[in-house]
Write a protein that holds these residues in place. Structure first.
Motif, PDB file in Angstrom:
ATOM      1  N   GLN A  92       0.673  -1.206  -0.102  1.00  0.00           N
ATOM      2  CA  GLN A  92       0.102   0.095   0.122  1.00  0.00           C
ATOM      3  C   GLN A  92       0.792   1.264  -0.015  1.00  0.00           C
ATOM      4  O   GLN A  92       0.499   1.926  -1.069  1.00  0.00           O
ATOM      5  CB  GLN A  92      -1.002  -0.092   1.379  1.00  0.00           C
ATOM      6  CG  GLN A  92      -1.756   1.137   1.340  1.00  0.00           C
ATOM      7  CD  GLN A  92      -3.145   0.690   0.908  1.00  0.00           C
ATOM      8  OE1 GLN A  92      -3.501   0.752  -0.287  1.00  0.00           O
ATOM      9  NE2 GLN A  92      -4.019   0.979   1.941  1.00  0.00           N
ATOM     10  N   VAL A 245     -12.068  -6.131  -9.288  1.00  0.00           N
ATOM     11  CA  VAL A 245     -10.925  -5.401  -9.515  1.00  0.00           C
ATOM     12  C   VAL A 245     -10.554  -5.303 -10.943  1.00  0.00           C
ATOM     13  O   VAL A 245     -10.088  -4.357 -11.479  1.00  0.00           O
ATOM     14  CB  VAL A 245      -9.556  -5.896  -8.914  1.00  0.00           C
ATOM     15  CG1 VAL A 245      -8.399  -5.415  -9.183  1.00  0.00           C
ATOM     16  CG2 VAL A 245      -9.668  -5.771  -7.175  1.00  0.00           C
ATOM     17  N   THR A 291      -8.259   2.694  -8.233  1.00  0.00           N
ATOM     18  CA  THR A 291      -7.282   2.818  -7.127  1.00  0.00           C
ATOM     19  C   THR A 291      -7.847   2.641  -5.793  1.00  0.00           C
ATOM     20  O   THR A 291      -7.422   1.915  -5.004  1.00  0.00           O
ATOM     21  CB  THR A 291      -6.574   4.040  -7.237  1.00  0.00           C
ATOM     22  OG1 THR A 291      -6.479   4.486  -8.651  1.00  0.00           O
ATOM     23  CG2 THR A 291      -5.134   4.169  -6.735  1.00  0.00           C
ATOM     24  N   THR A 294      -8.838  -1.050  -4.860  1.00  0.00           N
ATOM     25  CA  THR A 294      -7.767  -1.967  -4.473  1.00  0.00           C
ATOM     26  C   THR A 294      -7.006  -1.451  -3.104  1.00  0.00           C
ATOM     27  O   THR A 294      -6.259  -2.036  -2.544  1.00  0.00           O
ATOM     28  CB  THR A 294      -6.867  -2.003  -5.652  1.00  0.00           C
ATOM     29  OG1 THR A 294      -6.451  -0.598  -5.846  1.00  0.00           O
ATOM     30  CG2 THR A 294      -7.187  -2.766  -6.711  1.00  0.00           C
ATOM     31  N   ARG A 295      -7.171  -0.223  -2.712  1.00  0.00           N
ATOM     32  CA  ARG A 295      -6.590   0.344  -1.615  1.00  0.00           C
ATOM     33  C   ARG A 295      -7.412   0.471  -0.486  1.00  0.00           C
ATOM     34  O   ARG A 295      -7.038   0.936   0.798  1.00  0.00           O
ATOM     35  CB  ARG A 295      -6.393   1.831  -1.793  1.00  0.00           C
ATOM     36  CG  ARG A 295      -5.341   2.278  -3.039  1.00  0.00           C
ATOM     37  CD  ARG A 295      -4.165   1.248  -2.851  1.00  0.00           C
ATOM     38  NE  ARG A 295      -3.940   0.341  -3.765  1.00  0.00           N
ATOM     39  CZ  ARG A 295      -3.362   0.400  -4.923  1.00  0.00           C
ATOM     40  NH1 ARG A 295      -2.206   1.317  -4.725  1.00  0.00           N
ATOM     41  NH2 ARG A 295      -3.039  -0.149  -6.129  1.00  0.00           N
ATOM     42  N   SER A 301      -8.395  -9.637  -2.727  1.00  0.00           N
ATOM     43  CA  SER A 301      -8.079 -10.238  -3.969  1.00  0.00           C
ATOM     44  C   SER A 301      -6.355 -10.244  -3.941  1.00  0.00           C
ATOM     45  O   SER A 301      -5.929  -9.683  -3.031  1.00  0.00           O
ATOM     46  CB  SER A 301      -8.667  -9.776  -5.130  1.00  0.00           C
ATOM     47  OG  SER A 301      -7.870  -8.726  -5.607  1.00  0.00           O
ATOM     48  N   HIS A 303      -4.946  -8.520  -5.959  1.00  0.00           N
ATOM     49  CA  HIS A 303      -4.813  -7.041  -6.046  1.00  0.00           C
ATOM     50  C   HIS A 303      -4.739  -6.022  -4.525  1.00  0.00           C
ATOM     51  O   HIS A 303      -4.372  -4.975  -4.636  1.00  0.00           O
ATOM     52  CB  HIS A 303      -5.494  -6.361  -6.926  1.00  0.00           C
ATOM     53  CG  HIS A 303      -5.511  -6.823  -8.377  1.00  0.00           C
ATOM     54  ND1 HIS A 303      -6.286  -7.955  -8.731  1.00  0.00           N
ATOM     55  CD2 HIS A 303      -4.526  -6.686  -9.387  1.00  0.00           C
ATOM     56  CE1 HIS A 303      -5.689  -8.301 -10.072  1.00  0.00           C
ATOM     57  NE2 HIS A 303      -4.777  -7.373 -10.432  1.00  0.00           N
ATOM     58  N   ALA A 304      -5.552  -6.723  -3.615  1.00  0.00           N
ATOM     59  CA  ALA A 304      -6.058  -5.846  -2.470  1.00  0.00           C
ATOM     60  C   ALA A 304      -4.956  -5.905  -1.548  1.00  0.00           C
ATOM     61  O   ALA A 304      -4.106  -6.814  -1.117  1.00  0.00           O
ATOM     62  CB  ALA A 304      -7.376  -6.223  -2.025  1.00  0.00           C
TER      63      ALA A 304
END
Lengths: 649, 159
Positions: A92, A245, A291, A294-295, A301, A303-304
């Motif tokens: 992150q 995502v 963005t 995922t943030r 996932s 991506h997260a």
């Protein structure tokens, strides 16, 4: 010491960015050239500052400074150097810094020019890009500090990057996606600048035309690379699963693609000005939304990232930018009136508009799929979701419509077209295109969906080749050069148009692959022992051997050796495997034989009871899927032709 | 004249998109239910397409190597995210569900390769149908281990 310096520089950059924004606004209202110049220089200063800050972070990552929480959380001593460097965007705080650094790079690239002709736009470009930059930096400064230290004794080793991300794809997929995301900020900043200053002609579009193409290149590349990565590593036989995502990354691509097309109508005909503004605003906010997804810890996932405090911040910022931008469009509504009216339903501009509507329809479908569960829960109390079948069913005809347009639109004329003129232009290529379904039918395909799909693919290809051929032929008749030289000259003279045609071809090539895997994928799964075979789609897989051994970086590897046989002949060796990382995270890596006709894709199914006598395999037969990647290469070629800087005259 | 043509065209497209969305939603909607809801509404939902989430009970995982059939039990976890957050996050909720013998449970049957993450206290998200025998036959099995990448800081730090 070093981490504190990194944070200090970050904080300083944040302040410098705020200064640049404020002084640009004040400078504009006081008409002070000196203040605007100062704002420009402050913005230019953010780049070296963020570069220093990022360099410090990379230094800490590479040199195993585990006292820094971020370094601890995304690296460990067994990771190769390239992964330590790319861990910059592996978590992150680092990825937010990377976002900021990219945005600063782009904004600086814009600000480094003096903008003599477009002086009035510059301060507002600085303000809009600067506010975006300040937002991302504030997340780093106040919530997600990449230089935060772990209190007490420093750990001896780091936790390491999520194993699923330990792959060479890490070098290229995330940066491409981020580049695509971030660079859409620039056309957005120019659009808002045009709205604020009232310079609502197409100047902002012409200035950002190439930016938009590059942004779109990277966004598309990010998507394709992500698909490829999923196919090669995640081991579920496909590349696209319609997870939120993926949809979040697709949505700005849809509006961005619509934007790329509809700006051409504004340039040529002075129409659709409101529409273009709304498209670029949507694209920018969908980038932020992607963005955000995922943030924020909303999703879990690959991506997260971590649960985080910054979700609400994103929400507020998206709301703020969206409402402000739309308010500006409404304020300038009268200035954005079309200069001409659309006359004919089959004119080029009408077909472009139709293309836009189809892209937006796919956007609406995707958005509906994401929010439908929330709405349903709100209104009926029962939680209902929709999965991939929903998206495939609802977007399928829309993608088909887009393919048809790619076949028809290049033949229609600006201003006015009739069925008759269009028919005259299209009947020859259409006749040739009919060979495709006939060929498919002869090969046993009787379902109307793939038959019409392949017809559309062939139509686009024949129409596009016809366009190239006709143009080059006409030129070579007039000049003495041969056909191929003139083909090159033709492309060079109108690169956006012919680059665009090549992109059309790339899209339908991808379409071939997508039709293949979506409609004709077959699979089988069996539990076999060494010496046994599995058969699928005319292939036979012999299970020869099983190896299980530890790797020096701590992984435990289980690898099967298989021989692929077709028609009695050995054609390949496949080695599906799975790796278990320390901590228990497994990773399934398929064995793939890929040809233009089909892929044989075999995975070793992870189960604790695996042994030489009883090994579970799953085998997929994925027809035509390689065309997705071939389309990807052709796409890059097309966009390089369209976006490469013109030679200065 | 031209104007009305465009308006009609636009309306046709709009209608087509609305139809596509509505019919596709109808055809592929899955009801997301908790295990408690499944157990209390058994008769009404038998045969419907369901999407269920629960905590995997590790001891109950059984695997038949010949048919690749997996059966396991899942324990009820609330569908309310806020409630989960207040009680210490998803990992905690899954743990609580598995150790609580009074929780509603559901037997799941799945044929296919075992996903990498099928283990005790994983969150299983399944789509499929509840059969008359009270067993949930999953067509699709998705697993999440919330603790996986977000472990707490090393212990020495908390001292």
């Amino acid at each position: 010491m070093l981490p504190n310096l990194g944070y200090g520089v970050l904080l300083l950059t944040f302040l410098v960015t705020l200064y640049s924004v404020v002084i640009a606004i004040v400078g504009h209202s006081k008409k002070s050239a000196a203040m605007i110049e100062s704002a420009r220089r402050a913005m230019l200063l953010t780049w070296p500052l963020l570069t220093i800050s990022s360099a410090i972070l990379i230094y800490l990552l590479v040199n195993e400074h585990y006292e820094v929480e971020y370094v601890w959380s995304v690296t460990n001593s067994t990771m190769p150097l390239y992964l330590k460097v790319t861990a910059w965007w592996g978590g992150q705080p680092g990825s937010l810094l990377f976002w900021g650094w990219l945005l600063s790079s782009f904004t600086s690239a814009v600000a480094i020019r003096k903008w003599d002709r477009d002086r009035d736009l510059l301060p507002w470009v600085l303000v809009v890009a600067g506010i975006t930059l300040a937002f991302f930096l504030s997340l780093n400064v106040f919530f997600e500090n990449p230089f935060k230290l772990i209190p007490g004794v420093a750990p001896l080793d780091g936790r390491g990057l999520n194993p699923l991300l330990r792959h060479p794809g890490m070098i290229i997929h995330p940066p491409a996606q981020y580049l695509g995301f971030v660079s859409f900020t620039i056309p957005f900043a120019f659009a808002l600048s045009a709205l604020i200053t009232g310079r609502t002609d197409d100047r902002w579009i012409r200035l950002t035309r190439r930016w938009t193409l590059w942004a779109w290149l990277f966004l598309s590349l990010g998507l394709v690379l992500g698909m490829r990565w999923a196919y090669d590593v995640l081991g579920w036989g496909g590349y696209w699963g319609w997870d939120p995502v993926e949809i979040a990354a697709l949505m700005p691509w849809l509006t961005g693609t619509a934007f790329l097309h509809s700006v051409m109508i504004q340039e040529k005909r002075g129409m659709l000005k409101h529409w273009n503004m709304i498209l670029i605003i949507l694209t920018y906010d969908l980038v932020l939304f992607g963005t955000f997804l995922t943030r924020s810890g909303v999703l879990s996932s690959v991506h997260a990232f971590a649960e985080s405090e910054i979700g609400p911040m994103f929400f507020v910022f998206i709301g703020f930018t969206f409402i402000t931008s739309i308010a500006l469009v409404i304020y300038r509504w009268a200035d954005l009136k079309s200069e001409t009216e659309m006359k004919s339903m089959l004119s080029r501009e009408a077909l472009f508009l139709l293309n836009n509507l189809l892209f937006l329809s796919i956007l609406v479908v995707s958005f509906w799929g994401v929010i439908f569960p929330l709405l349903s829960e709100l209104f009926t109390g029962s939680k209902v979701t929709v999965g991939p079948p929903f998206y495939e069913r609802a977007t399928g005809p829309l993608w088909g419509g887009l393919m048809l347009l790619m076949g028809v639109a290049p033949l229609s004329a600006w201003g006015h077209s009739t069925i008759k003129t269009l028919g005259r232009a299209i009947w020859k290529p259409a006749l040739v295109a009919l060979l495709a379904p006939i060929f498919a039918f002869a090969n046993g395909i009787t379902n109307w969906i793939p038959l019409s799909g392949f017809t559309l693919v062939a139509l686009v290809i024949t129409v596009t080749i016809n366009e190239f051929g006709r143009g080059a032929l006409a030129r070579s008749r007039k000049s003495d050069e041969n056909f191929f030289v003139e083909l090159w000259n033709l492309t060079k003279r109108n690169r956006r148009r012919y680059g665009g045609y090549i992109i059309h071809i790339s899209m339908v090539l991808m379409g071939i692959g997508i039709l293949g895997i979506e409609l004709f994928q077959t699979e089988t799964q069996r539990h076999i022992s060494i010496g046994d075979t599995i058969e699928l789609a005319g292939y036979t897989l012999h299970y020869d051997d099983l190896a299980q051994f530890p790797h020096e970086d701590g992984r435990y590897i289980t690898r099967a050796e298989m021989t692929l046989v077709k028609d009695g002949e050995v054609i390949d060796q496949l080695t599906p495997r799975f790796d278990i990382y320390p901590g228990g995270q497994p990773m399934t890596i398929p064995g793939v034989r890929s040809t233009l006709v089909d892929d044989v894709y075999v995975i070793l199914v992870n189960w604790e009871g695996i042994s030489a006598n009883s090994t579970p395999f799953k085998v997929y037969h994925n027809p035509l899927v390689k065309w997705v990647w071939i389309g990807g290469y052709v796409f890059i070629l097309g966009i390089l032709i369209a976006a490469w800087p013109e030679e200065e005259n | 004249m031209q104007r009305s043509k465009f308006i009609i065209g636009g309306l046709l497209i709009l209608a087509a998109v609305v139809y596509l969305i509505a019919s596709s939603t109808q055809a592929s909607a899955e009801y997301f239910m908790t295990i408690e809801e499944v157990q209390t509404q058994k008769s009404e939902i038998t045969g419907k397409s369901l999407r269920i989430s629960g905590a995997v009970i590790g001891d109950t995982i059984e695997y038949d190597p010949d048919t690749l059939t997996i059966t396991f039990e899942v324990a009820h976890v609330t569908g309310d995210n806020n409630e989960i957050e207040e009680n210490g996050g998803l990992a905690q909720a899954l743990h609580d569900a598995v150790i609580d013998p009074d929780r509603s449970r559901l037997v799941v049957n799945y044929t296919g390769p075992i996903p990498d993450l099928l283990k005790n206290e994983a969150q299983a998200i399944m789509t499929g149908q509840l059969a008359a025998d009270g067993i949930f036959y999953a067509d699709e099995l998705l697993l999440k281990c919330p603790t996986k990448y977000e472990e707490a800081l090393p212990e020495q730090i908390e001292e």
